[in-house]
Design a protein around this motif. Structure first.
Motif, PDB file in Angstrom:
ATOM      1  N   ALA A 107       0.950  -0.822  -0.112  1.00 20.60           N
ATOM      2  CA  ALA A 107       0.033  -0.207  -0.498  1.00 20.60           C
ATOM      3  C   ALA A 107       0.689   1.280  -0.393  1.00 20.60           C
ATOM      4  CB  ALA A 107      -0.771  -0.312   0.943  1.00 20.60           C
ATOM      5  N   GLU A 108       1.782   1.156   0.773  1.00 18.02           N
ATOM      6  CA  GLU A 108       2.954   2.075   0.706  1.00 18.02           C
ATOM      7  C   GLU A 108       3.378   2.577  -0.577  1.00 18.02           C
ATOM      8  OE1 GLU A 108       4.561   2.585   5.550  1.00 18.02           O
ATOM      9  OE2 GLU A 108       4.911   1.027   3.754  1.00 18.02           O
ATOM     10  N   THR A 109       4.163   1.588  -0.982  1.00 15.35           N
ATOM     11  CA  THR A 109       4.936   1.362  -2.532  1.00 15.35           C
ATOM     12  C   THR A 109       3.357   1.917  -3.548  1.00 15.35           C
ATOM     13  OG1 THR A 109       5.983   0.056  -2.208  1.00 15.35           O
ATOM     14  CG2 THR A 109       5.971   0.463  -4.385  1.00 15.35           C
ATOM     15  N   GLN A 110       2.299   1.615  -3.446  1.00 21.55           N
ATOM     16  CA  GLN A 110       0.921   2.430  -4.774  1.00 21.55           C
ATOM     17  C   GLN A 110       0.892   3.697  -4.322  1.00 21.55           C
ATOM     18  OE1 GLN A 110      -0.131   0.387  -6.489  1.00 21.55           O
ATOM     19  NE2 GLN A 110      -0.853   2.366  -7.316  1.00 21.55           N
ATOM     20  N   TYR A 111       1.349   4.091  -2.863  1.00 15.14           N
ATOM     21  CA  TYR A 111       0.815   5.837  -2.782  1.00 15.14           C
ATOM     22  C   TYR A 111       1.956   6.727  -3.163  1.00 15.14           C
ATOM     23  CZ  TYR A 111       0.846  10.177   0.143  1.00 15.14           C
ATOM     24  OH  TYR A 111       0.843  11.295   0.322  1.00 15.14           O
ATOM     25  N   LEU A 112       3.208   6.314  -3.331  1.00 15.24           N
ATOM     26  CA  LEU A 112       4.350   6.612  -3.828  1.00 15.24           C
ATOM     27  C   LEU A 112       4.290   6.379  -5.559  1.00 15.24           C
ATOM     28  CD1 LEU A 112       7.266   5.460  -2.713  1.00 15.24           C
ATOM     29  CD2 LEU A 112       6.481   7.648  -2.030  1.00 15.24           C
ATOM     30  N   LEU A 113       3.632   5.224  -6.141  1.00 19.05           N
ATOM     31  CA  LEU A 113       2.904   5.704  -7.253  1.00 19.05           C
ATOM     32  C   LEU A 113       2.196   6.495  -7.588  1.00 19.05           C
ATOM     33  CD1 LEU A 113       3.088   1.729  -7.975  1.00 19.05           C
ATOM     34  CD2 LEU A 113       4.852   3.125  -8.850  1.00 19.05           C
ATOM     35  N   ASP A 114       0.949   6.280  -6.671  1.00 19.19           N
ATOM     36  CA  ASP A 114       0.021   7.638  -6.907  1.00 19.19           C
ATOM     37  C   ASP A 114       0.418   8.707  -7.220  1.00 19.19           C
ATOM     38  OD1 ASP A 114      -1.917   4.999  -7.034  1.00 19.19           O
ATOM     39  OD2 ASP A 114      -2.334   5.066  -5.383  1.00 19.19           O
ATOM     40  N   TYR A 162      11.906  11.239  -5.161  1.00 17.27           N
ATOM     41  CA  TYR A 162      12.011  12.449  -4.129  1.00 17.27           C
ATOM     42  C   TYR A 162      10.903  13.335  -4.220  1.00 17.27           C
ATOM     43  CZ  TYR A 162      17.033  13.836  -2.883  1.00 17.27           C
ATOM     44  OH  TYR A 162      18.558  13.763  -2.933  1.00 17.27           O
ATOM     45  N   ARG A 163      10.498  13.757  -3.355  1.00 15.19           N
ATOM     46  CA  ARG A 163       8.899  14.090  -2.819  1.00 15.19           C
ATOM     47  C   ARG A 163       8.741  15.598  -3.102  1.00 15.19           C
ATOM     48  NH1 ARG A 163       5.093  11.387   1.210  1.00 15.19           N
ATOM     49  NH2 ARG A 163       5.854   8.724   1.364  1.00 15.19           N
ATOM     50  N   ARG A 164       8.400  15.950  -3.943  1.00 10.56           N
ATOM     51  CA  ARG A 164       8.429  17.781  -4.506  1.00 10.56           C
ATOM     52  C   ARG A 164       6.785  18.025  -4.880  1.00 10.56           C
ATOM     53  NH1 ARG A 164      13.918  17.980  -5.545  1.00 10.56           N
ATOM     54  NH2 ARG A 164      15.355  16.695  -6.807  1.00 10.56           N
ATOM     55  N   ARG A 207       4.255  15.791  -5.558  1.00  9.98           N
ATOM     56  CA  ARG A 207       4.256  14.643  -6.130  1.00  9.98           C
ATOM     57  C   ARG A 207       5.603  13.861  -5.992  1.00  9.98           C
ATOM     58  NH1 ARG A 207       0.493  13.918  -9.596  1.00  9.98           N
ATOM     59  NH2 ARG A 207      -0.427  15.394 -10.950  1.00  9.98           N
ATOM     60  N   ALA A 208       5.763  13.163  -6.722  1.00 10.15           N
ATOM     61  CA  ALA A 208       6.417  11.541  -6.512  1.00 10.15           C
ATOM     62  C   ALA A 208       7.502  11.888  -7.664  1.00 10.15           C
ATOM     63  CB  ALA A 208       6.880  10.828  -6.097  1.00 10.15           C
ATOM     64  N   GLU A 209       8.873  12.016  -7.423  1.00 12.42           N
ATOM     65  CA  GLU A 209       9.774  11.697  -9.217  1.00 12.42           C
ATOM     66  C   GLU A 209      10.559  10.942  -8.862  1.00 12.42           C
ATOM     67  OE1 GLU A 209      10.978  16.503  -9.296  1.00 12.42           O
ATOM     68  OE2 GLU A 209       8.901  16.940 -10.167  1.00 12.42           O
ATOM     69  N   VAL A 210      10.888  10.297  -9.460  1.00  8.53           N
ATOM     70  CA  VAL A 210      11.517   9.287  -9.794  1.00  8.53           C
ATOM     71  C   VAL A 210      12.799   9.278 -11.022  1.00  8.53           C
ATOM     72  CG1 VAL A 210      10.074   7.405 -11.418  1.00  8.53           C
ATOM     73  CG2 VAL A 210      12.246   6.285  -9.413  1.00  8.53           C
ATOM     74  N   ARG A 211      14.092   8.784 -10.680  1.00 11.14           N
ATOM     75  CA  ARG A 211      15.056   8.382 -11.396  1.00 11.14           C
ATOM     76  C   ARG A 211      15.298   6.840 -11.353  1.00 11.14           C
ATOM     77  NH1 ARG A 211      19.777  12.395 -10.006  1.00 11.14           N
ATOM     78  NH2 ARG A 211      21.014  11.733 -11.205  1.00 11.14           N
ATOM     79  N   PHE A 212      16.026   6.242 -12.517  1.00 13.32           N
ATOM     80  CA  PHE A 212      15.759   5.742 -13.006  1.00 13.32           C
ATOM     81  C   PHE A 212      17.434   5.378 -13.451  1.00 13.32           C
ATOM     82  CE2 PHE A 212      12.151   4.035 -12.636  1.00 13.32           C
ATOM     83  CZ  PHE A 212      11.872   3.269 -12.061  1.00 13.32           C
ATOM     84  N   ARG A 264       6.883  -6.670 -10.199  1.00 12.61           N
ATOM     85  CA  ARG A 264       7.317  -6.130  -8.612  1.00 12.61           C
ATOM     86  C   ARG A 264       7.916  -4.791  -8.964  1.00 12.61           C
ATOM     87  NH1 ARG A 264      11.576  -9.860  -4.488  1.00 12.61           N
ATOM     88  NH2 ARG A 264       9.796  -9.478  -2.423  1.00 12.61           N
ATOM     89  N   ILE A 265       7.410  -4.446  -7.683  1.00 14.99           N
ATOM     90  CA  ILE A 265       7.683  -2.734  -7.712  1.00 14.99           C
ATOM     91  C   ILE A 265       7.599  -3.292  -6.357  1.00 14.99           C
ATOM     92  CG2 ILE A 265       7.751  -0.792  -7.499  1.00 14.99           C
ATOM     93  CD1 ILE A 265       5.463  -1.459  -9.953  1.00 14.99           C
ATOM     94  N   ARG A 266       9.145  -2.752  -4.998  1.00 14.09           N
ATOM     95  CA  ARG A 266       9.399  -2.193  -3.628  1.00 14.09           C
ATOM     96  C   ARG A 266       9.817  -0.757  -4.283  1.00 14.09           C
ATOM     97  NH1 ARG A 266      13.052  -6.922  -2.076  1.00 14.09           N
ATOM     98  NH2 ARG A 266      14.293  -7.025  -3.962  1.00 14.09           N
ATOM     99  N   SER A 267       9.819  -0.216  -2.404  1.00 16.53           N
ATOM    100  CA  SER A 267      10.121   0.547  -2.053  1.00 16.53           C
ATOM    101  C   SER A 267      10.481   1.052  -0.701  1.00 16.53           C
ATOM    102  CB  SER A 267       9.257   1.750  -2.587  1.00 16.53           C
ATOM    103  OG  SER A 267       7.812   2.167  -1.407  1.00 16.53           O
TER     104      SER A 267
END
Length: 381
Positions: free
Chosen positions: A240-247, A272-274, A286-291, A317-320
Motif C-alpha cells: 500500500a505504501e509503494t502504491q501511494y508513491l506510484l499514485d 524525491y517528493r516535491r 509529487r513523487a519524482e523518480v530517476r532510473f 514486482r515493485i518495491r520501495s
C-alpha cells in the motif's frame, strides 16, 4: 615520511579516509557532539579532536605545524537552497573565525604549506560572486597561490554531488611541473567558476592557478550495486505504501516506471517528493523518480523531505523504502567497517554533511602529495 594535517569542521572524520594511511591528523575540530561521537568511534578514540565552537578555539590549541589544513566549513548560507546570507550568515560565517586562526598560525611561523576549503557549488555564485571573491582575497592576503575546482563525486561514486574546492599553496613552496595549466579545463572549471575568476581583484588574480587534474578512471559501480536486500536501518514499504508513491507520480514519471518494468532485469531508482503546480494552478505533492543508476545528492534530512526513497523494479514486482544508512555511507565512499550512529537521522545527516572519500583521495594524489614530495626533495637537494 607521513604528511600532517588539521581537519576543521571535521564531522565524522571522512577526510582521513580519503587522505589515507600516509597522513596523520594533528588536530581536528567540530561543534556537533553527535558527529564527534562518530569521529571518535572511527579514529581510535580521536584524541586529536577538540569538541568546541571554532570561534572559541585558540592558536594555543593547535599543535605543531601542519602540511595541510582542510576545512569543510558550513554550507547552509551558501547553498542554492539557502536564504542567501552567504559568508555573513550565522553558519557559513564560521569561515571568519577559522581564517583568523590561519592568520594567527602564520604570525606564529606555523602557516600550513597547503590549505583546502570545501563547500557547495553555490559558494561560487553566492552574493553575486562576492563571497567567492572574499575567499580568494583571504588566500591572496596571506601570499598563497591558489585556484579552485568543482569536482562531482559522480565521477567516482553513483551519487550526483558537485562540490567546490579552493586550494592554496604557500608562496615559498615550489609547484611540480604539470600541476597547473594556462587556462581552465571544462571538466573541473565550469562557466560559473570561470566567471568568478574573471571578477577577482587584480592582486588576487595575479596569484590564481588553473589546477590541471587528471581525468578520473571510468566509474565501475552503480547505485544498484550498493543496494542491500536486507537493510538493518530501514524496512521495505508495504504494498500500500509503494502504491501511494506510484499514485503521487505524474504520467511522465509513471512512464519511467513502466519502462523499467520492461527492461527484463532489476532496476533501481531514487524518488524525491516535491511540491509541483499542476495545470490548474494547484500545488500538489509529487513523487519524482530517476532510473539512471545514480542517487541524488545526499542532504541533511531536516523534516524528512530530503531523505531519498529507493524504488526497486523487477518485472511486475515493485518495491520501495528509504535509502538505508549503510547505503548512504557507501555513496560517500566509506568502508563497511565505518561505525555509523544507531539513529537513522543522525547517520543520514552524518553522511549528507560529509565529503566524498574518493574525491579527497583524487585531490591528494593530484595536488597535495605531489607538492609535498616536490618540496621535500628540494630540501634534501
Amino acid at each position: 615520511m607521513a604528511h600532517t594535517y588539521y581537519d576543521f569542521f571535521a564531522g565524522g572524520g571522512m577526510v582521513s579516509f580519503g587522505l589515507g594511511a600516509d597522513w596523520t591528523c594533528l588536530f581536528a575540530n567540530d561543534i556537533d557532539a553527535k558527529k564527534a561521537e562518530s569521529y571518535r568511534a572511527n579514529h581510535h578514540g580521536g584524541a586529536e579532536l577538540l569538541l568546541k565552537d571554532v570561534a572559541q578555539v585558540s592558536v594555543e590549541d593547535l599543535p605543531g605545524t601542519p602540511d595541510l589544513i582542510w576545512a569543510s566549513f558550513p554550507c547552509q548560507d551558501l547553498s542554492l537552497a539557502g536564504k542567501g546570507a552567504g559568508l555573513a550568515g550565522k553558519r557559513s560565517g564560521m569561515f571568519k573565525p577559522f581564517w583568523k586562526l590561519v592568520r594567527q598560525l602564520h604570525a606564529d611561523g606555523r602557516g600550513p604549506k597547503i590549505i583546502a576549503l570545501e563547500n557547495v557549488y553555490g559558494a561560487i555564485t553566492s552574493n553575486g560572486g562576492r563571497d567567492f571573491a572574499t575567499l580568494a582575497a583571504a588566500f591572496s592576503g596571506l601570499g598563497y597561490r591558489f585556484g579552485a575546482v568543482v569536482v562531482d563525486a559522480v565521477h567516482f561514486l553513483p551519487q550526483s554531488r558537485p562540490r567546490f574546492f579552493m586550494i592554496g599553496i604557500r608562496s615559498d613552496q615550489r609547484l611540480p611541473a604539470g600541476l597547473c595549466a594556462d587556462g581552465p579545463a571544462p571538466l573541473w572549471h565550469p562557466p560559473a567558476l570561470r566567471e568568478g575568476q574573471r571578477l577577482l581583484s587584480k592582486s588576487a588574480a595575479a596569484r590564481w592557478l588553473w589546477w590541471d587534474l587528471a581525468a578520473p578512471l571510468k566509474r565501475n559501480i552503480g547505485l544498484a550495486d550498493l543496494i542491500e536486500e536486507q537493510p538493518g536501518s530501514v524496512t521495505w514499504h508495504s504494498a500500500a505504501e509503494t502504491q501511494y508513491l506510484l499514485d503521487l507520480m505524474s504520467d511522465v514519471n509513471l512512464a519511467k516506471v513502466r519502462a523499467a518494468q520492461s527492461c527484463g532485469r532489476r532496476i533501481v531508482g531514487t524518488i524525491y517528493r516535491r511540491t509541483r503546480t499542476d495545470a490548474a494552478g494547484v500545488k500538489r505533492q509529487r513523487a519524482e523518480v530517476r532510473f539512471d543508476d545514480i542517487a541524488g545528492c545526499l542532504r541533511t534530512p531536516a523534516g524528512g523531505s530530503s531523505r531519498q526513497t529507493i524504488m526497486v523494479v523487477d518485472g511486475k514486482r515493485i518495491r520501495s523504502r528509504l535509502l538505508s544508512t549503510r547505503e548512504a555511507a557507501a555513496l560517500m565512499g566509506l568502508p563497511d567497517s565505518y561505525v555509523l550512529p544507531a539513529r537513522y537521522n543522525a547517520a543520514y545527516k552524518l553522511a549528507g554533511d560529509g565529503v566524498a572519500v574518493p574525491v579527497v583521495r583524487h585531490l591528494a594524489e593530484q595536488i597535495f602529495e605531489p607538492v609535498l614530495r616536490r618540496n621535500r626533495l628540494s630540501l634534501v637537494a
